[in-house]
Scaffold this active site. Structure first.
Site, PDB file in Angstrom:
ATOM      1  CE1 TYR A 142      -3.854  -2.149   0.227  1.00 46.73           C
ATOM      2  CE2 TYR A 142      -2.836  -3.100   2.165  1.00 46.73           C
ATOM      3  CZ  TYR A 142      -3.804  -3.139   1.184  1.00 46.73           C
ATOM      4  OH  TYR A 142      -4.706  -4.154   1.166  1.00 46.73           O
ATOM      5  CE  LYS A 189       1.961 -17.633  -2.272  1.00 45.46           C
ATOM      6  NZ  LYS A 189       1.211 -18.890  -2.229  1.00 45.46           N
ATOM      7  CG  ASP A 221      -1.450 -20.236  -0.493  1.00 45.13           C
ATOM      8  OD1 ASP A 221      -0.771 -20.028   0.527  1.00 45.13           O
ATOM      9  OD2 ASP A 221      -1.012 -20.889  -1.457  1.00 45.13           O
ATOM     10  CG  ASP A 245      -7.420  -4.902   3.098  1.00 44.96           C
ATOM     11  OD1 ASP A 245      -8.534  -4.943   3.660  1.00 44.96           O
ATOM     12  OD2 ASP A 245      -7.153  -4.135   2.159  1.00 44.96           O
ATOM     13  CG  ASP A 249     -12.784  -7.115   4.919  1.00 46.31           C
ATOM     14  OD1 ASP A 249     -12.567  -6.568   6.021  1.00 46.31           O
ATOM     15  OD2 ASP A 249     -13.165  -6.490   3.908  1.00 46.31           O
TER      16      ASP A 249
END
Ligand code: NAD
Length: 358
Positions: A142, A189, A221, A245, A249
């Site tokens: 970001y 990751k 994942d 993020d 959610d």
């Protein structure tokens, strides 16, 4: 204890829900002999209307001088036409930056009374799910460099992390795990990304300082899958800004109702910013139907993390459970056989229950 709490009701349903959380805090103060001084300030659209900007220097200074900050929600159609740099959300981003908070904490708990709202299979939803997800807030893709080729047909976004950023987030995660069930899962990751390899190395190195915490690592994942298949395996999860993020959610969807979810943004020291995860719900503002429980549960986090009042925090959470057990529901979580109540009445019920419990 004495504490100063800045309240930032914000826009649309913000003032309605923050008023209920203040009732809960007042009930705690009355029963336990604490003195909470509230300093109400404007943020977002309310601040644009009053001062022309979504966050004033005075408001930020007040937040940084307080023991904690309790926010409602900002934004809405009234300010949709305002230019990008002055929009209500910019006020919230500037506030997070100005307060130096870098860890976003979101508990994910399925309230057993609302299990029907959980999209997981009933036998999984019935298990004891109590997870805290800590998302890093200031680094990652970001905030890296971006570019677009001249012909507009290719683009890059740079992902960047420093060991310092990873370490300070992980430290909050280790401490939190130590105070809970002693399990920390770090999500990355590392099979692909260099930032993730640095993440994993840093967290692994720190584990030596926390021999009482069981550290595991998962690729993002797999973590996304495990949250749905076996969520009860998790205690505290730490992850970067982008993965956090998405996973936070996902956890909100698992917990069921948007109106029930609290959050905390933490930095160095004890000062934090507490807010429900939902927005300003312009469609239901001013009707006394909003669910204040996410904000009330955010006040519980405030008591726990900023004021270190664990017994009081647990009482607020227990009071919410009792009110749900008694069958009271705002419209968003109402189901057949339950008693429908408005926002203010829900606040009164929880406050009365806190007084009974403390
Ligand atoms: P929203 O979360 O405000 O609303 C989505 C849906 O959920 C609506 O139907 C709303 O009525 C319902 N809802 C939300 N909170 C509720 C509650 N406490 N009780 C009952 N129902 C509730 O999301 P949106 O409509 O996409 O956004 C509205 C405004 O809020 C936008 O301006 C957005 O930018 C802003 N927003 C602010 C924050 C924040 O302040 N942190 C977060 C998200 C969105």
């Amino acid at each position: 204890m004495q504490a100063t709490i800045v309240t930032l009701p914000g826009d649309y349903i913000g003032p309605e829900i923050v008023a209920q959380a203040v009732k809960a805090l007042d009930a705690v103060a009355a029963r336990c002999g604490h003195s909470f001084a509230y300093d109400e300030r404007k943020l977002g659209g309310a601040s644009i209307d009053a001062f022309g900007v979504p966050l004033t220097d005075e408001t930020l200074a007040a937040c940084n001088a307080a023991d904690a900050v309790l926010m409602g929600s900002v934004g809405g159609p009234k300010w949709d036409a305002v230019e990008a740099a002055r929009r209500p959300e910019k006020g919230l981003l500037a506030l997070r930056k100005g307060m130096g908070v870098y860890a976003n904490l979101r508990p994910c708990r399925i309230h057993r009374q609302l299990a029907a709202a959980c999209p997981l299979r009933a036998d999984i939803a019935a298990q004891d799910i109590d997870i805290v997800i800590l998302r890093e807030l200031t680094g990652d893709i970001y905030f890296g460099r971006r570019s677009r080729s001249e012909d507009g047909q290719s683009a890059t976004d740079e992902m960047a992390y420093s060991a310092m950023e990873i370490e300070r987030l992980a430290r909050i995660g280790f401490e939190l795990a130590r105070a809970r069930r002693g399990k920390l899962c770090s999500v990355d990751k590392a099979n692909v990304l260099e930032c993730s390899r640095l993440w994993r190395e840093t967290v692994t190195r720190m584990a030596g300082e926390y021999p009482d915490v069981e550290l595991t690592h998962l690729y993002v994942d797999n973590a996304a899958m495990q949250l749905i298949l076996r969520p009860q395996q998790f205690d505290v999860m730490i992850t970067g800004n982008l993965f956090g993020d998405i996973l936070s959610d996902e956890s909100a969807a698992i917990a069921g109702s948007l109106g029930m979810m609290p959050s905390a943004s933490l930095g160095d020291g004890t000062r934090g910013l507490y807010e429900p995860i939902h927005g300003s719900a312009p469609d239901i503002a001013g009707q006394d139907v909003a669910n204040p429980l996410g904000t009330i549960l955010s006040a519980a986090l405030l008591l726990r993390h900023s004021l270190k009042l664990e017994r009081e925090a647990a009482a607020v959470e227990a009071a919410v459970q009792s009110v749900l057990d008694a069958g009271y529901r705002t419209a968003d979580i109402w189901s057949e056989g339950c008693t429908r109540v408005g926002c203010a009445q829900m606040g009164d019920l929880v406050a009365a229950q806190i007084e009974a419990l403390l």
